[in-house]
Design an enzyme around this catalytic site. Structure first.
Site, PDB file in Angstrom:
ATOM      1  N   ASP A 129       7.777  35.421  33.213  1.00 22.67           N
ATOM      2  CA  ASP A 129       8.255  34.413  32.269  1.00 22.67           C
ATOM      3  C   ASP A 129       8.374  35.002  30.858  1.00 22.67           C
ATOM      4  O   ASP A 129       9.333  34.732  30.142  1.00 22.67           O
ATOM      5  CB  ASP A 129       7.305  33.204  32.235  1.00 22.67           C
ATOM      6  N   ASP A 141      12.155  31.266  27.919  1.00 24.21           N
ATOM      7  CA  ASP A 141      12.450  31.121  29.340  1.00 24.21           C
ATOM      8  C   ASP A 141      11.817  29.794  29.758  1.00 24.21           C
ATOM      9  O   ASP A 141      10.606  29.717  29.952  1.00 24.21           O
ATOM     10  CB  ASP A 141      11.846  32.274  30.137  1.00 24.21           C
ATOM     11  N   GLU A 165      17.341  30.607  27.763  1.00 25.87           N
ATOM     12  CA  GLU A 165      18.050  30.902  29.003  1.00 25.87           C
ATOM     13  C   GLU A 165      18.564  29.604  29.597  1.00 25.87           C
ATOM     14  O   GLU A 165      17.861  28.597  29.626  1.00 25.87           O
ATOM     15  CB  GLU A 165      17.122  31.606  29.995  1.00 25.87           C
TER      16      GLU A 165
END
Length: 190
Positions: free
Chosen positions: A139, A7, A67
């Site tokens: 996160d 992330d 992501e």
């Protein structure tokens, strides 16, 4: 199959490692790379690269799932986030690993949350799927969700397939987001 989910962020970069073993999902580790928010951008990016490279060496994943960028309200924020994504892509490329990118809404659906779900809903689903009591930061739970999304692509037993819904009409912001997609990305099936 062992997957490192990332992330990306320029101050907090979440990572999570999940492995599929004989149809079972096994949580191997997760964490957040934290950098000094007052440091110049180039120094923050260097720290992210060094730390993520160490994570890759420690866990030795077979692939990396990242992501995709979803924010565009503030052009500077989107640009800085793009730099952090670039660091993740570079570290994976230097390790000789394939990289896969997933849109945030697809990641949410892969873990059984809706596209509009809040971060805490994603964390609860990830904890449930991986049998983890608690994940300290969103996160890290988001990174684990990205890894699960990639494993879901291979139709891993024990994971529900991504939910298919009839496509709602796109608003102006969704149409703009489509135009902001990187050109190197494969278009999603329509």
């Amino acid at each position: 199959m062992r997957v490192l989910g990332v992330d990306p962020g320029s101050r907090f970069m979440g990572y999570g490692v999940v492995e599929e073993r004989r149809g079972q999902l096994v949580h191997l580790g997760h964490g957040v790379i934290k950098v000094d928010p007052d440091a110049p951008l180039h120094q923050r990016l260097m720290v992210l690269h060094v730390e993520l490279s160490a994570v890759l060496k420690k866990y030795r994943p077979e692939s990396v799932a990242v992501e995709g960028v979803f924010t565009f309200r503030n052009a500077r924020s989107a640009l800085v986030l793009g730099h952090a994504r670039g660091v993740a892509l570079l570290a994976a490329a230097q390790a000789g690993l394939p990289v896969h990118e997933y849109a945030p809404a697809r990641v949410k659906r892969a873990v059984g949350a809706s596209g509009a779900s809040a971060k805490d809903a994603i964390a609860r689903m990830v904890c449930s799927l991986l049998k983890i009591d608690v994940i300290e930061r969103a996160d890290a739970s988001d990174a684990l969700a990205v890894a699960l999304c990639h494993l879901n692509q291979g139709r891993v037993p024990g994971l529900a397939p991504a939910v298919s819904r009839s496509k709602p009409r796109k608003g102006a912001s969704a149409l703009l987001a489509d135009r902001l997609r990187p050109s190197y990305r494969r278009p999603e099936a329509r």
